[in-house]
Design an enzyme around this catalytic site. Structure first.
Site, mmCIF file in Angstrom:
data_model
loop_
_atom_site.group_PDB
_atom_site.id
_atom_site.type_symbol
_atom_site.label_atom_id
_atom_site.label_comp_id
_atom_site.label_asym_id
_atom_site.label_seq_id
_atom_site.Cartn_x
_atom_site.Cartn_y
_atom_site.Cartn_z
ATOM 1 N N ARG A 103 0.830 -1.220 0.000
ATOM 2 C CA ARG A 103 0.000 0.000 0.000
ATOM 3 C C ARG A 103 0.857 1.260 0.000
ATOM 4 N NH1 ARG A 103 -2.747 -3.732 2.903
ATOM 5 N NH2 ARG A 103 -1.811 -3.027 4.844
ATOM 6 N N GLU A 120 4.202 -9.202 14.170
ATOM 7 C CA GLU A 120 3.427 -9.505 15.372
ATOM 8 C C GLU A 120 3.601 -10.981 15.784
ATOM 9 O OE1 GLU A 120 -0.020 -7.444 14.593
ATOM 10 O OE2 GLU A 120 -0.331 -6.955 16.706
#
Ligand code: AMP
Length: 173
Positions: free
Chosen positions: A62, A99
């Site tokens: 993005r 994560e």
């Protein structure tokens, strides 16, 4: 400075994507609205215009959406930083913490010329791990990270503290 109210209204929260517990900030409604998208590009351009920046470093995927028109508006080049295995030529790579587990980012070995001042651009700053990894690739090639620029920042994750230096975002949560 254009108002970003319209853009902000067009960023959609998607709970539990891509995994349970993550509130995903979906920018696609904003991209689909020409006025909101232009307001965002105008604001990004204003943040960098007049500054000594030689190149945009855009982070897959993005980051490309914002980095490419921004580079064009500023009349400077763009180099992509991509996930492992996507870039065709010789690369530098860096492993970084995600994560869950780790990821690898790559840049072509000639992405940045020694001494160039770059702006690292992505759609969203969360923990800062991704942008930090991109900064390490820039430094490995003897570039200078003059700015980090994001459309959205999740302030409570304190990515800004991890990056240090000149960090800017248009919309915070
Ligand atoms: P981080 O490395 O934690 O700063 O995460 C930033 C990268 O992950 C960016 O490339 C974002 O596009 C993506 N990302 C992380 N969290 C979110 C979120 N809540 N919504 C949308 N994208 C996210």
């Amino acid at each position: 400075m254009p108002s970003l109210d319209r853009a902000k209204l067009l960023i959609r929260d998607v709970p539990d994507f891509p995994q349970p517990g993550i509130l995903f900030k979906d920018i696609t409604p904003m991209l689909g609205d020409s006025q909101a998208f232009r307001d965002v590009l105008d604001s990004l351009e204003e943040r960098l215009r007049g500054r000594a920046i030689d190149r945009i470093i855009a982070i897959e995927s993005r980051g490309f959406i914002f980095g490419a028109p921004l580079a064009d508006r500023l009349r400077i080049g763009l180099s992509p930083v991509r996930k492992l295995g996507k870039l065709p030529y010789q690369t530098d790579r860096i492993e970084y913490a995600l994560e869950y587990g780790t990821g690898v980012l790559e840049a072509h070995v000639d992405a940045v010329r020694p001494g160039e001042r770059v702006a690292i651009v992505d759609d969203l700053l969360a923990t800062g791990g991704t942008a930090w990894a991109a900064s390490q690739l820039v430094r490995k090639q003897q570039g200078i990270v003059a700015a980090y620029l994001f459309v959205v920042e999740l302030r409570f994750l304190k990515g800004r503290d991890r990056l240090g230096g000149d960090v800017d975002a248009l919309i915070d949560y």
